[in-house]
Scaffold this active site. Sequence first.
Site, PDB file in Angstrom:
ATOM      1  CE  LYS A 278      -3.658  -2.626   2.160  1.00  0.00           C
ATOM      2  NZ  LYS A 278      -4.506  -2.996   3.284  1.00  0.00           N
TER       3      LYS A 278
ATOM      4  CD  GLN B 183      -3.467  -4.569   6.385  1.00  0.00           C
ATOM      5  OE1 GLN B 183      -3.581  -3.543   5.729  1.00  0.00           O
ATOM      6  NE2 GLN B 183      -3.842  -5.738   5.910  1.00  0.00           N
TER       7      GLN B 183
ATOM      8  CG  ASP C  93      -9.864  -0.429   4.708  1.00  0.00           C
ATOM      9  OD1 ASP C  93      -9.493  -0.924   3.621  1.00  0.00           O
ATOM     10  OD2 ASP C  93      -9.215  -0.514   5.760  1.00  0.00           O
TER      11      ASP C  93
HETATM   12  N1  GUN Z   1      -6.885  -7.037   5.987  1.00  0.00           N
HETATM   13  C1  GUN Z   1      -7.184  -7.813   4.918  1.00  0.00           C
HETATM   14  N2  GUN Z   1      -7.780  -7.088   3.952  1.00  0.00           N
HETATM   15  C2  GUN Z   1      -7.853  -5.827   4.418  1.00  0.00           C
HETATM   16  C3  GUN Z   1      -8.364  -4.618   3.869  1.00  0.00           C
HETATM   17  O1  GUN Z   1      -8.893  -4.553   2.751  1.00  0.00           O
HETATM   18  N3  GUN Z   1      -8.240  -3.516   4.663  1.00  0.00           N
HETATM   19  C4  GUN Z   1      -7.692  -3.560   5.903  1.00  0.00           C
HETATM   20  N4  GUN Z   1      -7.641  -2.435   6.605  1.00  0.00           N
HETATM   21  N5  GUN Z   1      -7.212  -4.677   6.433  1.00  0.00           N
HETATM   22  C5  GUN Z   1      -7.300  -5.794   5.689  1.00  0.00           C
END
Ligand code: GUN
Length: 290
Positions: A53, A97, A120
């Site tokens: 990211k 995350q 998200d």
């Molecule tokens: N963990 C697995 N997929 C995601 C996601 O799309 N966003 C976040 N914040 N954590 C994750």
Amino acid sequence: MGTIIDGKALSLSLKEEMKERIINLENEYGRKPRLAVIIVGDNPASRSYVRGKINAASFVGMDSVLVELPEDVEERKLLETIDNLNRDENTDGILVQLPLPRHIDEEKVIDSICIEKDVDGFHPGNVAKLWLGRKCIIPCTPKGIIKMIESTGIEISGKKAVVVGRSNIVGKPVAKLLLDRNATVTIAHSRTRDLAQTCREADILVAAVGKPNMIGADMIKPGAVVIDVGINRIPTIREDGTEGSRLVGDVDFDSAAGIASFITPVPGGVGPMTITMLMENTIECFLSRQ
Ligand code: GUN
């Protein structure tokens, strides 16, 4: 052999467009969009996703900040960090995350992110808006999946779509997005009675269960579009006898590719698109705050 939907290539072309857009945004508004990513602990898979990211943000020329907190951080401290980012005028997107350590209440954390910065799309306010059909931030993986299906040129309207998996992150929102595009949608799951038969009826099959190679050719309708959301690491033995690992999806790609019309690979399919959609959501949050 079905056509491979190349998520990596599609991502790259979208990110190239975003580079231009971000230069223009900076010229117009005097600053770039800024994404804050918070990671708690050092789960290797989470670390790898977070790295992806931050790298993508740098690729598109966006500002980003990575906040690393220790595994045993107090919930209060995490909430305080989020609160500071909520108040920071120059932060447009906040991502925590997941998963979080067990001593932290995940719902409390998601609820604490300011809805305008919820890149998200996990905040209940955004989820409610999605299901009400209002303008909202769309979760990244489902948004990327729709873009990949649309890239094939097939029409979604009137098709039978089966989503295997009912998570809040993928299964439920992607089902809603398919419904919005007039597909007839079934959400299948671990208790679905005849899963193979249900899947075989799908013109569009989205597999988001987290079980390696679970969907075989016998579960796919000839000519179906198959989207594999699974990212499963399985152990392997290298030629020299040492132990290694490789990534596989929820779909048995080798057999499924022979029967599907379009199919996404793992890796290089949905994963890169998720990250690219995060960049897009950050730009949207930036614009909504101007
Ligand atoms: N963990 C697995 N997929 C995601 C996601 O799309 N966003 C976040 N914040 N954590 C994750």
